[in-house]
Design an enzyme around this catalytic site. Structure first.
Site, mmCIF file in Angstrom:
data_model
loop_
_atom_site.group_PDB
_atom_site.id
_atom_site.type_symbol
_atom_site.label_atom_id
_atom_site.label_comp_id
_atom_site.label_asym_id
_atom_site.label_seq_id
_atom_site.Cartn_x
_atom_site.Cartn_y
_atom_site.Cartn_z
ATOM 1 N N TYR A 58 0.711 -1.424 0.187
ATOM 2 C CA TYR A 58 -0.053 -0.048 0.162
ATOM 3 C C TYR A 58 1.007 1.167 0.060
ATOM 4 O O TYR A 58 1.446 1.799 1.001
ATOM 5 C CB TYR A 58 -0.946 0.018 1.190
ATOM 6 C CG TYR A 58 -1.904 -1.075 1.340
ATOM 7 C CD1 TYR A 58 -2.228 -2.112 0.319
ATOM 8 C CD2 TYR A 58 -2.544 -1.742 2.352
ATOM 9 C CE1 TYR A 58 -2.767 -2.820 0.342
ATOM 10 C CE2 TYR A 58 -3.265 -2.700 2.647
ATOM 11 C CZ TYR A 58 -3.635 -3.448 1.550
ATOM 12 O OH TYR A 58 -4.352 -4.570 1.529
ATOM 13 N N HIS A 143 0.490 -12.263 1.173
ATOM 14 C CA HIS A 143 -0.401 -11.303 0.187
ATOM 15 C C HIS A 143 -0.423 -11.647 -1.187
ATOM 16 O O HIS A 143 0.550 -11.795 -1.976
ATOM 17 C CB HIS A 143 0.182 -9.947 0.453
ATOM 18 C CG HIS A 143 -0.666 -8.810 0.222
ATOM 19 N ND1 HIS A 143 -0.267 -7.397 0.017
ATOM 20 C CD2 HIS A 143 -2.178 -8.874 -0.255
ATOM 21 C CE1 HIS A 143 -1.332 -6.793 -0.217
ATOM 22 N NE2 HIS A 143 -2.385 -7.538 -0.419
#
Length: 336
Positions: A58, A143
């Site tokens: 992010y 992830h």
């Protein structure tokens, strides 16, 4: 609803039924300044949110940095924080960073390097701790290993399992935008939880077919991200996003029809979008992204709205499960 907690699978970790996803604070779709990001985090804390989800992905580390800086001034024992492994960050030129933006604007000069090896997991976690300034993470997720199943299950998962055994982390799992591989993690490993983004929403109920029942049977906690499907269920206006891309017209039509049904009952569409996943007994919590204090406050108000059973029945009839979703194969990542 804000402030309510539940145990994440069998891990002993209690997470908020409503948590804050920090993808937008990393600049998802548009840049967010430091002051605005700090305001959003402060508003979340003021509203009673104590569960925060972040990732190196992010904003190429920006979200982790901002979350850590904020939590440095708060009682750490009151917060539950999850981050992710699978992408290492490396210094880069501005041009290289821009080419690797993956939907994030205003990011630091870093590029992402996929690494699901055992050493990559340890390095990723160490670097996340350094970036954030935190002393530990409560939950760590593998992830987006969509094209990396073998190293993820043969190396990343055992590395996290060892860290859990050593008490370095409290709960482990995987976070993805798809259901099939998450179901494999649940069936073939001893994960505590999964984070499924965008696949259990008013517009897309794929997770209910196999993933949620499998998690319920094995005592695996389920976190749901992407409840607005990247924005279309927050505001189905022209140009709205669905799964990180402009929403197809048929998706916009369904979202607008849902908004009309909600309005007829005096319920905002986002309130129904937030409440929908929490109806399922397998779902532990929902992560909602926000990029400003105003968005956090609005989400908190919507999370408190009682949705009548009659409206749920109408929305269930419009779930569109027989229609193509029109979604791309991949996006900025689970929880974004």
């Amino acid at each position: 609803m804000i402030g309510a907690t539940a145990e994440l699978g069998r891990s002993g970790v209690r997470v908020g039924r409503i948590g804050l996803g920090t993808g937008p604070l990393g600049g998802l779709f548009s840049a967010v300044g430091d002051e605005q990001a700090a305001g959003a985090l402060a508003a979340a804390w003021e509203a009673g949110i104590r569960f925060f989800d972040t990732a190196p992905h992010y904003g190429a580390g920006l979200a982790e940095e901002r979350l850590g800086a904020f939590l440095a001034g708060r009682p750490r024992e009151q917060a539950v924080v999850s981050t992710k492994v699978g992408r290492l960050l490396r210094a880069a030129t501005a041009a290289e960073a821009a080419a690797d933006a993956e939907g994030f604007a205003g990011a630091a000069r870093r590029v992402r390097v996929r690494d699901y090896s055992a050493e990559g997991v340890r390095r990723s976690l160490m670097e996340s701790l350094e970036r954030s300034g935190l002393d530990a993470f409560d939950v760590v997720l593998i992830h987006d290993p969509d094209d990396h199943w073998e190293p993820a299950v043969r190396e990343a998962y055992p590395a996290l399992a060892r860290l859990r055994e050593e008490g370095v982390v409290r709960a482990i799992g995987a976070g993805m935008n798809q259901c099939a591989m998450l179901s494999r993690f649940v069936a073939e490993t001893d994960v505590d939880c999964v984070l499924v983004a965008g696949r259990y929403s008013l517009l897309d109920r794929e997770a209910a077919v196999d993933l949620l029942p499998r998690c319920a049977a094995r005592g695996v906690g389920v976190l749901v991200g992407g409840v607005f499907n990247s924005g279309v269920l927050a505001d189905p206006s022209p140009g709205a996003h669905f799964d990180y891309a402009p929403a197809p017209e048929q998706v916009l039509r369904r979202a607008r029809l849902m908004a009309e049904r909600c309005a007829a009952h005096g319920v905002p569409l986002p309130a129904a979008a937030i409440g929908f996943p929490l109806r399922h007994p397998a779902v532990t919590g929902v992560l909602i992204g926000a990029r400003s204090a105003d968005e956090v406050a609005r989400n908190a108000r919507d999370a408190a709205v009682e949705v009548p059973d009659a409206l749920w029945a109408e929305l269930d009839a419009l779930d569109g499960s027989d229609e193509p979703g029109g979604r791309p194969a991949a996006g900025p990542g689970a929880g974004a």
